[in-house]
Design an enzyme around this catalytic site. Structure first.
Site, mmCIF file in Angstrom:
data_model
loop_
_atom_site.group_PDB
_atom_site.id
_atom_site.type_symbol
_atom_site.label_atom_id
_atom_site.label_comp_id
_atom_site.label_asym_id
_atom_site.label_seq_id
_atom_site.Cartn_x
_atom_site.Cartn_y
_atom_site.Cartn_z
ATOM 1 N N TYR A 6 0.810 -1.226 0.000
ATOM 2 C CA TYR A 6 0.000 0.000 0.000
ATOM 3 C C TYR A 6 0.840 1.272 0.000
ATOM 4 C CZ TYR A 6 -3.487 -3.365 1.757
ATOM 5 O OH TYR A 6 -4.309 -4.446 1.944
ATOM 6 N N TYR A 133 -14.766 -4.507 2.328
ATOM 7 C CA TYR A 133 -13.384 -4.910 2.056
ATOM 8 C C TYR A 133 -13.270 -6.363 2.475
ATOM 9 C CZ TYR A 133 -8.388 -5.546 2.206
ATOM 10 O OH TYR A 133 -7.136 -6.029 1.987
ATOM 11 N N ASP A 223 -17.519 -12.826 6.882
ATOM 12 C CA ASP A 223 -16.068 -12.672 6.843
ATOM 13 C C ASP A 223 -15.673 -12.124 8.211
ATOM 14 O OD1 ASP A 223 -13.498 -11.763 6.651
ATOM 15 O OD2 ASP A 223 -13.772 -10.663 4.776
HETATM 16 N N1 PMP Z 1 -11.191 -9.916 5.140
HETATM 17 C C1 PMP Z 1 -11.099 -8.891 5.985
HETATM 18 C C2 PMP Z 1 -12.337 -8.419 6.676
HETATM 19 C C3 PMP Z 1 -9.877 -8.275 6.234
HETATM 20 O O1 PMP Z 1 -9.810 -7.249 7.074
HETATM 21 C C4 PMP Z 1 -8.724 -8.771 5.583
HETATM 22 C C5 PMP Z 1 -7.348 -8.158 5.791
HETATM 23 N N2 PMP Z 1 -7.249 -6.982 6.434
HETATM 24 C C6 PMP Z 1 -8.866 -9.847 4.700
HETATM 25 C C7 PMP Z 1 -10.105 -10.403 4.516
HETATM 26 C C8 PMP Z 1 -7.682 -10.395 3.972
HETATM 27 O O2 PMP Z 1 -6.848 -11.094 4.820
HETATM 28 P P1 PMP Z 1 -5.320 -11.316 4.428
HETATM 29 O O3 PMP Z 1 -4.654 -9.990 4.535
HETATM 30 O O4 PMP Z 1 -4.839 -12.317 5.429
HETATM 31 O O5 PMP Z 1 -5.300 -11.843 3.024
#
Ligand code: PMP
Length: 400
Positions: A6, A133, A223
């Protein structure tokens, strides 16, 4: 050379170099920093946690990794059994991955193929939230709604198989009314949208979503990569509203090794369980079920119960409210608090420019993004340490 995440590599400021880390502290050559964001919200029990570290070492003395294709091992068996008994309802079928993004990809693929296996190929659309996200891989970006992270995707134009809605019940009902025939799933970060701006919403929305998913036969995916393991005050939001598929990551290993898991319920698993080879789930990350990660996760879950994390998070929330409630500044748009997360949203991102260095000089590691200054603290902080984090935030605004 390292290509950092980023960041515009040409203009980025040099990262702080960490030489050791212990409990909630990151140590540089010259100073120690209280980590206010738990290394992207994952190191929830602190760094170099003794029981997790010991579990990893014990496993490493046997072996570190074997593939799960055609092989299995005790650490992954123990972890999947523990998750199945520990998680709510019939969320019993654990598919492991090396990261949260991949685990979300797996959940989305599962939902699509669930309907293909059931002979309903027209259910191609995913319902998701505004500001969603779910990771940085391609399908998770498509399901996401975050131009700040994923603007590159705009070159493709509109994504025809994703619909985004706000977190109000009227919009939810309207979306089901209009799209229910083509939806395979509704994916949400329950209660707290992290990277989308620490946005918080009411559980009534999720309860209604469960009802509508049941009424129209749409799979509900939570998620909980960020919200799981206590962050919202719930152990998992899935304890309060049961999804069909649950995704966990980050805190799964106490942030000690990258690993994630997609957990399906009986109904989803049953649609894949068949004599027909084409009904199998065709996915298999090389490092899924990594033995070190599984040993770490098992130790981390034991720790969660032993520390009684929900009561720790309740205490963190109480102190956070005491310290931040009533704090105002003309540059602040809103202060939001839920469980072990606090967010000060400002009107102009420029207001937070320089905050990271200011925090560093006051012994805190922070990483505000866009208009959000936030904390996602490790659960093991003392009250004084927690108060210090908020004092530094308030001091930043007081100094103008
Ligand atoms: N889902 C959510 C809600 C997240 O906050 C994140 C990462 N911040 C991810 C998926 C992706 O996880 P990773 O960075 O381990 O790929």
């Amino acid at each position: 050379m390292i290509w950092y995440p980023y960041e515009q590599m040409k203009t980025m400021k040099a990262p702080y170099e960490i030489i050791s880390a212990e409990g909630p502290y990151l140590h540089t050559q010259d100073t120690k920093l209280l980590d206010s964001i738990s290394s992207w919200w994952s190191v929830i029990y602190g760094y170099h946690q003794p029981q997790i570290t010991e579990a990893i070492c014990r496993q490493a003395a046997k072996f570190s990794h074997v593939m799960l294709g055609g092989l299995t091992h005790e650490a992954v068996e123990e972890l999947s059994e523990k998750l199945a008994s520990w998680l709510p309802g019939d969320l019993d079928y654990c598919f492991f991955s090396d990261s949260g993004s991949v685990a979300v990809e797996v959940a989305l693929k599962m939902a699509l193929q669930y309907y293909v296996n059931c002979g309903e190929n027209h259910r191609k659309t995913v319902l998701a939230l505004n500001h969603a996200y779910h990771g940085d891989t391609f399908k998770t970006m498509a399901v996401g709604d975050d131009e700040d992270y994923h603007f590159v995707l705009q070159v493709y134009g509109d994504n025809p198989y994703v619909v985004h809605i706000p977190t109000d019940i009227a919009s939810l009902e309207a979306a089901f009314d209009r799209y229910h025939d083509e939806l395979n799933c509704f994916i949400v970060e329950p209660l707290l949208q992290g990277a989308g701006g620490m946005r918080m919403y009411d559980i009534a929305f999720l309860k209604r979503a469960r009802e509508l998913c049941d009424a129209y036969g749409v799979l509900l995916i939570f998620d909980e990569v960020a919200t799981g393991f206590g962050r919202t005050g719930h152990r998992f939001v899935a304890d309060a509203v049961l999804p069909d598929i649950l995704v966990l990551g980050k805190g799964l290993t106490g942030g000690h090794i990258g690993h994630a898991v997609t957990i399906a319920n009986q109904k989803v698993f049953a649609a894949f369980y068949d004599d027909a080879p084409e009904k199998a789930l065709m996915h298999g990350p090389t490092f899924m079920g990594n033995a070190l990660a599984c040993a770490a996760a098992k130790a981390a879950i034991d720790l969660f119960d032993r520390l009684d994390v929900p009561s720790k998070v309740a205490h963190i929330e109480e102190i956070t409210r005491r310290e931040l409630s009533g704090f105002t500044d003309p540059r602040i748009r809103e202060i939001r608090i839920m469980g072990g997360c606090a967010c000060i949203e400002v009107y102009d991102a420029e207001t937070l420019s320089g905050y990271q260095q200011f925090a560093y000089e006051h012994g805190v590691f922070a990483r505000p993004f866009l208009k959000y200054l936030y904390s996602m603290v490790p659960y093991i902080l003392t009250d004084d340490e927690l108060v210090h984090i908020f004092s530094v935030m308030k001091e930043w605004f007081r100094r103008g």
